[in-house]
Scaffold this motif. Sequence first.
Motif, PDB file in Angstrom:
ATOM      1  N   PRO A  90       0.800  -1.228   0.000  1.00 48.35           N
ATOM      2  CA  PRO A  90       0.000   0.000   0.000  1.00 48.35           C
ATOM      3  C   PRO A  90       0.829   1.272   0.000  1.00 48.35           C
ATOM      4  CG  PRO A  90      -0.130  -1.093   2.131  1.00 48.35           C
ATOM      5  CD  PRO A  90       0.606  -2.013   1.203  1.00 48.35           C
ATOM      6  N   VAL A  91       1.977   1.269   0.662  1.00 52.15           N
ATOM      7  CA  VAL A  91       2.800   2.478   0.701  1.00 52.15           C
ATOM      8  C   VAL A  91       3.355   2.778  -0.685  1.00 52.15           C
ATOM      9  CG1 VAL A  91       4.856   3.528   1.701  1.00 52.15           C
ATOM     10  CG2 VAL A  91       3.367   2.140   3.119  1.00 52.15           C
ATOM     11  N   VAL A  92       3.830   1.745  -1.368  1.00 49.91           N
ATOM     12  CA  VAL A  92       4.370   1.931  -2.710  1.00 49.91           C
ATOM     13  C   VAL A  92       3.271   2.396  -3.655  1.00 49.91           C
ATOM     14  CG1 VAL A  92       5.509   0.783  -4.638  1.00 49.91           C
ATOM     15  CG2 VAL A  92       6.149   0.211  -2.309  1.00 49.91           C
ATOM     16  N   GLU A  93       2.095   1.805  -3.538  1.00 49.94           N
ATOM     17  CA  GLU A  93       0.969   2.202  -4.383  1.00 49.94           C
ATOM     18  C   GLU A  93       0.595   3.663  -4.144  1.00 49.94           C
ATOM     19  OE1 GLU A  93      -0.576   0.366  -6.684  1.00 49.94           O
ATOM     20  OE2 GLU A  93       0.397  -1.545  -6.279  1.00 49.94           O
ATOM     21  N   LYS A  94       0.653   4.082  -2.884  1.00 51.52           N
ATOM     22  CA  LYS A  94       0.305   5.472  -2.557  1.00 51.52           C
ATOM     23  C   LYS A  94       1.319   6.432  -3.164  1.00 51.52           C
ATOM     24  CE  LYS A  94      -1.356   8.571   0.836  1.00 51.52           C
ATOM     25  NZ  LYS A  94      -1.553   9.605  -0.142  1.00 51.52           N
ATOM     26  N   TYR A  95       2.600   6.130  -3.044  1.00 48.59           N
ATOM     27  CA  TYR A  95       3.621   6.994  -3.636  1.00 48.59           C
ATOM     28  C   TYR A  95       3.465   7.052  -5.157  1.00 48.59           C
ATOM     29  CZ  TYR A  95       6.618   8.162   0.333  1.00 48.59           C
ATOM     30  OH  TYR A  95       7.129   8.691   1.478  1.00 48.59           O
ATOM     31  N   ALA A  96       3.194   5.917  -5.793  1.00 46.50           N
ATOM     32  CA  ALA A  96       3.022   5.886  -7.245  1.00 46.50           C
ATOM     33  C   ALA A  96       1.810   6.714  -7.656  1.00 46.50           C
ATOM     34  CB  ALA A  96       2.870   4.447  -7.720  1.00 46.50           C
ATOM     35  N   GLN A  97       0.773   6.687  -6.839  1.00 49.14           N
ATOM     36  CA  GLN A  97      -0.430   7.457  -7.148  1.00 49.14           C
ATOM     37  C   GLN A  97      -0.194   8.949  -6.916  1.00 49.14           C
ATOM     38  OE1 GLN A  97      -3.769   6.293  -4.810  1.00 49.14           O
ATOM     39  NE2 GLN A  97      -5.135   7.803  -5.699  1.00 49.14           N
ATOM     40  N   ASP A  98       0.537   9.298  -5.867  1.00 49.61           N
ATOM     41  CA  ASP A  98       0.758  10.710  -5.541  1.00 49.61           C
ATOM     42  C   ASP A  98       1.731  11.395  -6.500  1.00 49.61           C
ATOM     43  OD1 ASP A  98      -0.968  10.409  -3.456  1.00 49.61           O
ATOM     44  OD2 ASP A  98       0.581  10.336  -1.895  1.00 49.61           O
ATOM     45  N   TRP A  99       2.654  10.653  -7.076  1.00 45.93           N
ATOM     46  CA  TRP A  99       3.667  11.231  -7.953  1.00 45.93           C
ATOM     47  C   TRP A  99       3.668  10.534  -9.315  1.00 45.93           C
ATOM     48  CZ3 TRP A  99       5.478  15.444  -5.737  1.00 45.93           C
ATOM     49  CH2 TRP A  99       5.515  15.510  -4.360  1.00 45.93           C
ATOM     50  N   PRO A 100       2.592  10.620 -10.095  1.00 51.30           N
ATOM     51  CA  PRO A 100       2.541   9.878 -11.353  1.00 51.30           C
ATOM     52  C   PRO A 100       3.493  10.391 -12.426  1.00 51.30           C
ATOM     53  CG  PRO A 100       0.647  11.316 -11.181  1.00 51.30           C
ATOM     54  CD  PRO A 100       1.376  11.395  -9.868  1.00 51.30           C
ATOM     55  N   ALA A 101       3.930  11.652 -12.332  1.00 50.82           N
ATOM     56  CA  ALA A 101       4.815  12.203 -13.357  1.00 50.82           C
ATOM     57  C   ALA A 101       6.272  11.827 -13.124  1.00 50.82           C
ATOM     58  CB  ALA A 101       4.687  13.725 -13.400  1.00 50.82           C
ATOM     59  N   ARG A 102       6.611  11.344 -11.940  1.00 50.64           N
ATOM     60  CA  ARG A 102       7.984  10.950 -11.651  1.00 50.64           C
ATOM     61  C   ARG A 102       8.236   9.523 -12.123  1.00 50.64           C
ATOM     62  NH1 ARG A 102       9.519  12.925  -5.584  1.00 50.64           N
ATOM     63  NH2 ARG A 102       9.409  15.161  -5.968  1.00 50.64           N
ATOM     64  N   GLY A 103       9.472   9.220 -12.362  1.00 54.24           N
ATOM     65  CA  GLY A 103       9.852   7.871 -12.748  1.00 54.24           C
ATOM     66  C   GLY A 103      10.017   6.985 -11.526  1.00 54.24           C
ATOM     67  N   HIS A 104      10.161   5.676 -11.767  1.00 60.32           N
ATOM     68  CA  HIS A 104      10.248   4.740 -10.645  1.00 60.32           C
ATOM     69  C   HIS A 104      11.533   4.937  -9.842  1.00 60.32           C
ATOM     70  CE1 HIS A 104      12.522   2.474 -13.691  1.00 60.32           C
ATOM     71  NE2 HIS A 104      13.094   1.839 -12.682  1.00 60.32           N
ATOM     72  N   ARG A 105      12.608   5.372 -10.481  1.00 58.12           N
ATOM     73  CA  ARG A 105      13.854   5.583  -9.729  1.00 58.12           C
ATOM     74  C   ARG A 105      13.732   6.782  -8.791  1.00 58.12           C
ATOM     75  NH1 ARG A 105      15.674   4.481 -15.036  1.00 58.12           N
ATOM     76  NH2 ARG A 105      16.568   2.419 -15.178  1.00 58.12           N
ATOM     77  N   LYS A 106      13.060   7.827  -9.258  1.00 56.37           N
ATOM     78  CA  LYS A 106      12.912   9.018  -8.419  1.00 56.37           C
ATOM     79  C   LYS A 106      11.984   8.735  -7.239  1.00 56.37           C
ATOM     80  CE  LYS A 106      13.592  13.055 -10.596  1.00 56.37           C
ATOM     81  NZ  LYS A 106      13.293  14.257 -11.376  1.00 56.37           N
ATOM     82  N   ILE A 107      10.902   7.995  -7.486  1.00 52.89           N
ATOM     83  CA  ILE A 107       9.995   7.631  -6.396  1.00 52.89           C
ATOM     84  C   ILE A 107      10.715   6.717  -5.415  1.00 52.89           C
ATOM     85  CG2 ILE A 107       7.878   6.378  -5.831  1.00 52.89           C
ATOM     86  CD1 ILE A 107       6.697   7.435  -8.413  1.00 52.89           C
ATOM     87  N   HIS A 108      11.519   5.794  -5.923  1.00 54.12           N
ATOM     88  CA  HIS A 108      12.290   4.905  -5.061  1.00 54.12           C
ATOM     89  C   HIS A 108      13.211   5.711  -4.151  1.00 54.12           C
ATOM     90  CE1 HIS A 108      16.139   2.594  -4.509  1.00 54.12           C
ATOM     91  NE2 HIS A 108      15.287   1.844  -3.854  1.00 54.12           N
ATOM     92  N   ALA A 109      13.889   6.712  -4.713  1.00 58.33           N
ATOM     93  CA  ALA A 109      14.780   7.551  -3.910  1.00 58.33           C
ATOM     94  C   ALA A 109      14.000   8.333  -2.861  1.00 58.33           C
ATOM     95  CB  ALA A 109      15.559   8.503  -4.823  1.00 58.33           C
TER      96      ALA A 109
END
Length: 102
Positions: A29-48
């Motif tokens: 759920p935490v990863v899903e929330k970050y992906a939903q909140d920052w859809p314009a960022r790439g996966h590496r930036k969200i990971h960081a």
Amino acid sequence: MIGIPRRTYTRWIAEQRAGNPPKGPWPAPVVEKYAQDWPARGHRKIHASMRVDGYDVSASTVERAMWRRNLLQPVEYQAQRRELTSARQAAFADPPTRPNQV
């Protein structure tokens, strides 16, 4: 016949007959929330961002979450951008030599 080793198949069947539920996929759920909140960022930036916030996740987990939400660019995205750039540059008869005057 189905593309997996015989030993793996027999182990899966034995676990199923023993009543053990199959593993995964686990909710994130935490990863899903970050992906939903920052859809314009790439996966590496969200990971960081998640690592800075104290979550211990891998970049591939974030990438899978974004893939499930259809937020990733297609694989040939960079090639398309390069083609468009070369076509745009070819439109100039004389390439610009100085910046525009205001």
